[in-house]
Design an enzyme around this catalytic site. Structure first.
Site: not given
Ligand code: DLZ
Length: 158
Positions: A31, A65-67, A91, A95, A97, A136
């Site tokens: 992302w 990033s969630f992963e 970023i 929402t 999220h 950054r």
């Molecule tokens: C869904 C999502 C959103 C809206 N924004 C970002 C972001 O700004 N940066 C980032 O690293 N990941 C984003 N994601 C994706 C989530 O990290 C994740 O990959 C999804 O929710 C699937 O689990």
């Protein structure tokens, strides 16, 4: 905590441990890839500058990033690295999220550190705007990837 007006990417090589035999993992979120690729470049260049061998810099991509926490855990278990840098860029959107992903990512990365007793360095930018992220990741506030690489080297030898 704010780093506005400061460039923290300078380091004194003479004060760092000898890193020539270190093996370092770089886990990179796809992302905002313009930002995360710049952070990766900063981290990789700094590791090479500190004598880490290219063959000992292992890269793994994850979707977002969630992963990152799971990617870091797999990197440690499968590649037997001495430290990992988790690279992401979140970023702010419109929402909630952003808040959920930020806190889950930070907590997940801390959990991997403590569970596996291997340093996992937090190189996840959390910005309000794309411009702040650019500043950054090789812009006017330096490159957080470079700083994260230094933190990894320091933590391996503690
Ligand atoms: C869904 C999502 C959103 C809206 N924004 C970002 C972001 O700004 N940066 C980032 O690293 N990941 C984003 N994601 C994706 C989530 O990290 C994740 O990959 C999804 O929710 C699937 O689990």
């Amino acid at each position: 905590m704010a780093t506005a007006g400061k460039n923290l990417s300078f380091y004194d090589k003479a004060s760092l441990p000898d890193a020539r035999n270190f093996k370092i993992g770089l886990v990179v979120s796809e992302w905002n890839s313009e930002i995360t690729e710049a952070l990766f470049d900063g981290a990789e260049l700094t590791l090479l500058d500190c004598k880490v061998e290219k063959k000992n810099i292992i890269r793994l991509n994850v979707p977002g990033s969630f992963e990152l926490p799971l990617g870091c855990k797999r990197m440690i278990l499968e590649e037997k690295v001495d430290a990992v840098v988790a690279i992401g860029s979140l970023i702010q959107g419109e929402t909630k999220h952003f808040d959920f992903v930020c806190s889950a990512t930070a907590q997940g990365i801390m959990d991997v550190n403590l569970q596996l007793d291997i340093p996992v360095i937090f190189c996840v930018l959390t910005d309000n705007t794309f411009q702040q992220a650019k500043d950054r990741s090789g812009g006017k506030h330096g490159n957080k990837g470079a700083e994260a690489a230094i933190a990894a080297i320091k933590m391996v030898s503690r």
